[in-house]
Design an enzyme around this catalytic site. Structure first.
Site, PDB file in Angstrom:
ATOM      1  N   CYS A  65      35.935  40.401  40.011  1.00 27.73           N
ATOM      2  CA  CYS A  65      35.050  39.771  39.024  1.00 27.73           C
ATOM      3  C   CYS A  65      35.859  39.184  37.874  1.00 27.73           C
ATOM      4  CB  CYS A  65      34.038  40.778  38.493  1.00 27.73           C
ATOM      5  SG  CYS A  65      32.978  41.488  39.766  1.00 27.73           S
ATOM      6  N   ASP A  66      36.893  39.896  37.466  1.00 27.05           N
ATOM      7  CA  ASP A  66      37.801  39.418  36.422  1.00 27.05           C
ATOM      8  C   ASP A  66      38.452  38.105  36.859  1.00 27.05           C
ATOM      9  OD1 ASP A  66      40.740  39.241  35.403  1.00 27.05           O
ATOM     10  OD2 ASP A  66      39.819  40.644  33.989  1.00 27.05           O
TER      11      ASP A  66
END
Length: 172
Positions: A65-66
């Site tokens: 997600c980062d």
């Protein structure tokens, strides 16, 4: 009764159930009510007339997600002002704000679905077993129709960034 969909995604190889409808390309984009980092409500209609890239992630505090949000932030800087990039998760707005500050995120607008799960349920992205959002990218045109959809079949995998960006560019 909320629709349950199986055989769409897995998480670390395990089949998961998505709650909500299958939002198809060409269909009207469902509205939603989420909050921004200042706890202010945001709906899809707030950005009517713009091209919207909506990225959906389980949690900003995970590696994929980062990476995904940082990538869309870089790409968003190259897009015209009439394109808005939202990242929706169930992270609390305070955590989103902290993460954005630490990551230098300036172009992507992070939105939290923690209050009502309206995005997750209206867009068919809420994972029943995990109570998290599935990973996906949607592009919504200026008139509010879904122009692109990529529901990533394995939640821990990355989306097709180039295809999503190309779909948005075609709408400009």
């Amino acid at each position: 009764m909320v629709q349950e969909r199986t055989d769409v995604i897995t998480f670390k190889g395990n089949p998961m159930t998505l709650l909500g409808p299958d939002v198809a390309v060409g269909s009207p984009a469902p509205d939603f009510r989420v909050v921004d980092n200042a706890l202010q409500p945001v709906t899809l209609t707030d950005s009517t007339g713009k091209v919207r890239i909506i990225t959906v992630v389980p949690s900003l505090d995970t590696p994929v997600c980062d990476t995904m949000t940082r990538r869309f932030n870089e790409d968003a800087a190259k897009l015209p002002e009439d394109v808005v990039v939202y990242t929706v998760s169930l992270d609390l707005p305070f955590a989103q704000k902290r993460w954005c500050g630490n990551a230098g995120i300036e172009k992507v607008v992070t939105l939290s679905d923690y209050q009502d799960r309206s995005f997750g349920l209206n867009w068919g992205m809420l994972i029943k077993e995990l109570k998290l959002l599935a990973r996906a990218v949607f592009v919504v045109d200026r008139s509010g129709k879904v122009a692109y959809r990529d529901v990533v079949s394995e939640v821990t995998a990355e989306p097709d960034y180039n295809a999503a960006l190309e779909a948005a560019r075609k709408l400009l």
